[in-house]
Design an enzyme around this catalytic site. Structure first.
Site, PDB file in Angstrom:
ATOM      1  N   GLN A 112     -11.077  17.859   4.501  1.00 30.66           N
ATOM      2  CA  GLN A 112     -10.746  18.100   6.182  1.00 30.66           C
ATOM      3  C   GLN A 112      -9.770  19.256   6.003  1.00 30.66           C
ATOM      4  O   GLN A 112      -9.883  19.792   6.885  1.00 30.66           O
ATOM      5  CB  GLN A 112      -9.691  16.873   6.813  1.00 30.66           C
ATOM      6  CG  GLN A 112     -10.505  15.559   7.131  1.00 30.66           C
ATOM      7  CD  GLN A 112     -10.000  14.182   8.014  1.00 30.66           C
ATOM      8  OE1 GLN A 112      -9.579  13.999   8.334  1.00 30.66           O
ATOM      9  NE2 GLN A 112      -9.361  13.747   6.157  1.00 30.66           N
ATOM     10  N   GLU A 130       6.354  22.889  11.393  1.00 30.04           N
ATOM     11  CA  GLU A 130       7.077  22.704  11.616  1.00 30.04           C
ATOM     12  C   GLU A 130       8.218  23.226  10.992  1.00 30.04           C
ATOM     13  O   GLU A 130       9.387  24.096  11.168  1.00 30.04           O
ATOM     14  CB  GLU A 130       7.843  22.121  12.285  1.00 30.04           C
ATOM     15  CG  GLU A 130       8.615  20.971  13.387  1.00 30.04           C
ATOM     16  CD  GLU A 130       8.571  20.342  13.914  1.00 30.04           C
ATOM     17  OE1 GLU A 130       7.653  19.646  14.750  1.00 30.04           O
ATOM     18  OE2 GLU A 130       9.296  19.851  15.415  1.00 30.04           O
ATOM     19  N   THR A 135       9.008  24.180  -0.966  1.00 32.08           N
ATOM     20  CA  THR A 135      10.382  24.856  -0.996  1.00 32.08           C
ATOM     21  C   THR A 135      10.978  25.023   0.203  1.00 32.08           C
ATOM     22  O   THR A 135       9.829  25.223   0.815  1.00 32.08           O
ATOM     23  CB  THR A 135      10.045  26.171  -2.022  1.00 32.08           C
ATOM     24  OG1 THR A 135       9.961  25.528  -3.100  1.00 32.08           O
ATOM     25  CG2 THR A 135      11.767  26.988  -2.399  1.00 32.08           C
ATOM     26  N   GLU A 147      -4.706   8.223  10.532  1.00 31.15           N
ATOM     27  CA  GLU A 147      -3.326   7.917   9.669  1.00 31.15           C
ATOM     28  C   GLU A 147      -2.847   7.744   9.826  1.00 31.15           C
ATOM     29  O   GLU A 147      -2.281   6.255   9.799  1.00 31.15           O
ATOM     30  CB  GLU A 147      -3.797   8.760   8.733  1.00 31.15           C
ATOM     31  CG  GLU A 147      -2.866  10.599   9.253  1.00 31.15           C
ATOM     32  CD  GLU A 147      -2.484  11.269   7.854  1.00 31.15           C
ATOM     33  OE1 GLU A 147      -2.473  11.307   6.684  1.00 31.15           O
ATOM     34  OE2 GLU A 147      -2.440  12.305   7.766  1.00 31.15           O
ATOM     35  N   GLY A 156      -3.887  12.508  11.066  1.00 32.91           N
ATOM     36  CA  GLY A 156      -3.237  13.392  12.001  1.00 32.91           C
ATOM     37  C   GLY A 156      -1.703  11.762  12.009  1.00 32.91           C
ATOM     38  O   GLY A 156      -2.055  10.544  11.733  1.00 32.91           O
ATOM     39  N   ARG A 157      -1.184  12.460  11.227  1.00 26.99           N
ATOM     40  CA  ARG A 157       0.126  11.754  11.102  1.00 26.99           C
ATOM     41  C   ARG A 157       0.794  11.262  12.375  1.00 26.99           C
ATOM     42  O   ARG A 157       1.616  10.127  12.795  1.00 26.99           O
ATOM     43  CB  ARG A 157       0.935  12.034   9.865  1.00 26.99           C
ATOM     44  CG  ARG A 157       1.652  11.894   9.247  1.00 26.99           C
ATOM     45  CD  ARG A 157       2.332  12.096   8.098  1.00 26.99           C
ATOM     46  NE  ARG A 157       1.372  12.323   7.461  1.00 26.99           N
ATOM     47  CZ  ARG A 157       1.762  12.798   5.816  1.00 26.99           C
ATOM     48  NH1 ARG A 157       2.894  12.968   5.344  1.00 26.99           N
ATOM     49  NH2 ARG A 157       0.647  13.123   5.109  1.00 26.99           N
ATOM     50  N   ARG A 191     -24.191  -3.150  10.628  1.00 28.08           N
ATOM     51  CA  ARG A 191     -22.061  -2.610   9.601  1.00 28.08           C
ATOM     52  C   ARG A 191     -21.354  -2.116  10.837  1.00 28.08           C
ATOM     53  O   ARG A 191     -22.173  -1.365  11.433  1.00 28.08           O
ATOM     54  CB  ARG A 191     -21.754  -1.956   8.789  1.00 28.08           C
ATOM     55  CG  ARG A 191     -22.388  -3.072   7.308  1.00 28.08           C
ATOM     56  CD  ARG A 191     -21.877  -2.297   5.881  1.00 28.08           C
ATOM     57  NE  ARG A 191     -22.125  -1.990   5.028  1.00 28.08           N
ATOM     58  CZ  ARG A 191     -23.427  -1.857   3.542  1.00 28.08           C
ATOM     59  NH1 ARG A 191     -22.925  -0.528   3.944  1.00 28.08           N
ATOM     60  NH2 ARG A 191     -23.831  -2.300   2.350  1.00 28.08           N
ATOM     61  N   HIS A 198      -8.446  14.564   1.999  1.00 27.05           N
ATOM     62  CA  HIS A 198      -8.195  16.125   1.777  1.00 27.05           C
ATOM     63  C   HIS A 198      -9.005  17.052   1.941  1.00 27.05           C
ATOM     64  O   HIS A 198      -9.474  18.927   2.118  1.00 27.05           O
ATOM     65  CB  HIS A 198      -7.835  16.607   0.013  1.00 27.05           C
ATOM     66  CG  HIS A 198      -6.743  15.752  -0.370  1.00 27.05           C
ATOM     67  ND1 HIS A 198      -6.011  14.937  -0.403  1.00 27.05           N
ATOM     68  CD2 HIS A 198      -5.246  16.569  -0.110  1.00 27.05           C
ATOM     69  CE1 HIS A 198      -4.923  14.697  -0.619  1.00 27.05           C
ATOM     70  NE2 HIS A 198      -4.653  15.947   0.175  1.00 27.05           N
ATOM     71  N   ASP A 234      -3.408  19.261  12.289  1.00 28.65           N
ATOM     72  CA  ASP A 234      -3.272  17.950  13.499  1.00 28.65           C
ATOM     73  C   ASP A 234      -3.676  18.848  14.384  1.00 28.65           C
ATOM     74  O   ASP A 234      -3.078  17.766  15.916  1.00 28.65           O
ATOM     75  CB  ASP A 234      -1.515  16.845  13.199  1.00 28.65           C
ATOM     76  CG  ASP A 234      -1.918  16.306  11.581  1.00 28.65           C
ATOM     77  OD1 ASP A 234      -3.172  16.453  11.283  1.00 28.65           O
ATOM     78  OD2 ASP A 234      -1.334  15.725  11.517  1.00 28.65           O
TER      79      ASP A 234
END
Lengths: 343, 343, 343, 343
Positions: free
Chosen positions: D275, D104, D73, D223, D172-173, D164, D273, D129
């Site tokens: 994390q 922020e 909100t 990410e 980390g956006r 593999r 999630h 982050d």
């Protein structure tokens, strides 16, 4: 029906999960009403009773300890003790049955209350040492083994880096299950258990053989282990080498003996209470939850004087009379199996 | 005697502990010589063989993965495949027996190699999903349950703080054991397993009931779960809502459906490969070590075509022919037991 | 360039990560050749040298201990000791510089070797107690705090369930950082550190105040804590209450004193060596890796006689002469900050 | 004084520890009265207020989530929003100051409330982050790095055993700190972060170089990473290869591209999630507790419009106006440092 629960004796991860399992099963399946006796049998003989509702068991499976508190009170002692007083107290509070979660002492008391006084009681076995023959495994044991194994994993790297012999003391007063399983899991070079006394010469032989292969010896010892040829007073919770009352555990006795005889710098670690507390492993949460649920079924089956146990993957109900009294010792075959790790 | 070992199929915590158990038992008790076939049956058909000595299994119980590598190669295919070629390869290398550690496919192949070609083979069952009826539990399963339970513990706090519905997808293609045990341990409000298809209406009813009690719903779903009334193509690893090939798992299907129908913000987490790798739990290390040791006993008993399993607290040997083919489904009684957690 | 590395003194999680960081940086960025001196300075004075190649550091960041071994040998002693012998040995082996990873003793020796003998040496500080003022944090410290905190979490549930006072002894011979951080993280009710002697009366006052609020007191004590008014011989690693040489730590002294004075059942746990071994935390792996890398930069900068340290988020290089000698004590402000948790 | 606290935005381990730190410091040092606004700013604009007493913060340091709930909100929107309404609400409830714990957005709103409306507000930065330049580290970050590192440790064994390539997506956006630190700690062979776009060719070159050294490649990707030469819509949370809205993360895009180009079987894991939830690490508990305590000091210093931050080992107070707006990007030097791990 209104059921009173109590937890008794030493701490054990999973006590709260038993309570949760019982309450959820009771509330959902039978609309049972619950109360708790605070601090074990003390709450019974002192009529110290608190209500337990569904909300109280929220998130409880993963919490160590017991929301009901514990003590070592004997229900046959004190002013409110004995079957007659207890039945009177139960009637006065409208309590139809007791679920007693505890060790051999608690279960034996529960059986006597039923046999001698007709008290409606069902037991849930609690023994972190896994020393009850009536159940394949008891909750708390898996958590203790995990904690001990993690300690071994940590001690190993130091042993290897510094060329030391590490002696880790784990729980197990009468039986060596925690030492056996954590020792196998962690790769111990000697596993010392109450069922198998050994001489200091044999232990040092194993230790030296490990050193001779270029490795750092790691010894796991159950607190109840006794040295062959050393009387019990000296080896376990007894007298020190100077016949003085001794602090510390058997590891504190062994480490200096090993160092003196082999010349390998040796260090003792006594794991102690951290094996008994904190969040249970998933295995113990599942087992404890199922035992709690099964205790409710036993109550609704009027299986008074019985207790719930694990056999294979199934939860069973057995008579307490049959169940207690036989110690779940590490069998020779399991010790022999582990012997290939030694030396 | 000279024994060749191989590990086959998907990763599973405990593979290295099986190898360690077998090697220690063989070397100490029988002076056995060991070799490994690299990358499962591929090492057999391609004669890719490495020696294994005692030193190689040092500290191995706690290491995830397999030092022998793995693959999904079929031993009846390719140039070196089939019982005759394999027997020739074994003879050429002086190998007396094979210990094959793998899932249903590997065990079935092992049995055929023995039945059709007289190959001396003993199996060790490996299934992280715990889907083999011949064993109470298989190694790796306990570790996967622990990892899934820890994920639930973490997701719960976010769900509760943010009033969200969390949907966690765990492994379990054909059976729901990991979902059942982690869901019980973590306190899930719905456990969705392949054995028990449910409608989206029922799931949303559970979710709303949790919300109405003021809590944040947590749903655990096995990857093989199918929605009732939705054809398999759409619900599992199939088509998305727009009939397009779908990335992601069943949780990615369920979360938006739940959000749309209940209005509760919902998030999917697909746990994936982290359930399969890394250090095994102490439980799995002990079980895997014992199975490895028992496989050596089976070899020295010439119990060809058999495999080792856990029954109660004992390691047994059973014919592979009897053991495979029956899926270890979650029985109705265990699901009913868990149902008191739902909603 | 050919660099020789050594690890010296007590075990500390992250030693291997330093080695890895140094080797990767050296090999990739400078094509450096590496050797290791086995078992600290002993490998230097005894010319016990092993090559280290990139493959040797594979997967090493997460491994506890040190692949180079350790000892407490003094490089100024013994036949091969002293700057002249060491320089001759370095020349004979074509080694251009030494990276010495160790505590205050090692760093001081390194500085003297440089100052007195012109040996090309760079230091990496290693102190699990975090007692070096020249670095904000040293690797190993975070791991030790995590282990101690987990122990507190476990002891708490038992304390609360059984109404006991738990006394946990953690490392910290001269400074109380591990006690301070784990005590803050775990919610201890008293944190006893070497920098702040307290009387038994004050401690018991805190303990009773906790009890009076209905809680179970948890006391964290650093091994180097001394009781005010008790001479050092009695309080720390000295004499017991009967003037006998004492086994066990300060926690073993405090618990019975607290029990006797407050009447609250009290139990001691001495965490010991498990704080020093095993896999480092991610924080320590990153810090140790960066220090290892920075040590290589210092070598290529010919910053002989210097050591690498952490300041804020940066790795810096400082003169060993300035860096050692000042103990990193817990400042009064940090202790005051923690005081709101007490009692 | 009466202080109102709120937690806002996504979940982050340590929120409850901040609350505990603030309450203990306030209650013990200043006899402060506390209330909580439920669900972030929503509790402010809707006057949803609960009292917080000392007992409420018992055992809270180790609990994930936030007892106050959270939401996204905006305090400038809705009927009760904006500085005037909020001041009226504060007056009506006798609340002297707000401590706003959030990211922020929350901090910027807090500053505007102070600047435009004279609201007494102090901020505590929350960003898992670690993307706020004003603080060296933010609480929650260390826990996320630990979880990601444990995931890498687990994926590695599977990668190695099965040959593999594993691609792990972490949070980390806008910045790559979690990827950088967990990748360094876990030994990743490529670390892909938003600050450093790379081409698929470069990534495959690293992957192949690892394979050529006989190892299994492990790629950690934040990410928010974008592929060079691929428009953002396609690479991140955008369109799939067929221009369809895409489920899943960047790892789901990379793994098939790597497999197609290198021929190495590749698997994606999106950690998601897990994390963000669950028990904080000891590091985060200490940091969060200290920030909470410092926020109380800032309130009693009337440092309105400021926030508390970590610099080195010290907690400082800075103006929010200066603190927000600058993204804490991974500097080139830190990326270059990590580069020696690549390929």
């Amino acid at each position: 029906m209104k059921i009173g629960m109590l937890t008794s004796g030493g701490d054990c991860p999973g006590l709260n999960a038993v309570i949760r399992g019982a309450v959820l099963r009771g509330v959902i399946s039978h609309d049972t009403e619950f109360v708790g006796f605070r601090n074990g049998w003390r709450g019974v003989v002192e009529e110290d009773i608190v209500p337990i509702v569904r909300h109280d068991v929220r998130g409880l499976a993963k919490q160590g300890g017991t929301i009901l508190g514990s003590s070592r009170t004997n229900p046959f002692e004190g002013e409110g003790g004995g079957p007659e007083n207890i039945q009177r107290m139960l009637d006065a509070n409208g309590i139809d049955a007791i679920i007693a979660i505890g060790g051999e002492g608690t279960l034996t008391a529960a059986r006597r209350l039923h046999d001698e006084g007709g008290i409606n009681v069902v037991g849930v076995p609690k023994t972190i040492d896994n020393d009850l023959a009536a159940t394949d495994y008891s909750f708390g044991f898996d958590t203790a083994v995990e904690i001990a194994t993690e300690a071994i994993d940590r001690l190993r790297t130091t042993a290897d880096s510094h060329g030391r012999c590490m002696v880790l003391e784990v729980m197990g007063r009468h039986v060596g299950w925690i030492a056996l399983h954590s020792g196998m899991a962690g790769g111990a070079h000697a596993i010392l258990i109450p069922e198998q006394p050994q001489s200091i010469e044999q232990i040092c032989e194993w230790v030296e053989s490990v050193r001779d292969r270029g490795r750092a010896p790691l010894v796991v010892v159950a607190e109840g282990f006794t040295l062959e040829g050393m009387d019990e007073a000296h080896s376990h919770k007894g007298l020190d080498a100077f016949n003085r009352p001794r602090l510390g555990g058997i590891a504190d006795v062994l480490a200096p003996m090993i160092e003196e005889r082999t010349g390998i710098e040796s260090r003792a670690t006594v794991l102690g209470h951290i094996q008994r507390g904190g969040a249970p492993s998933a295995y113990d949460r599942v087992l404890a939850t199922r035992l709690g649920m099964a205790a409710i079924d036993a109550v609704y089956d009027h299986a008074w004087g019985s207790m719930v146990t694990l056999r294979g993957t199934e939860i069973k109900t057995v008579s307490i009379a049959e169940a207690v009294g036989t110690l779940n010792r590490v069998p020779q075959s399991r010790y022999d199996e582990a012997r290939v790790l030694f030396g």
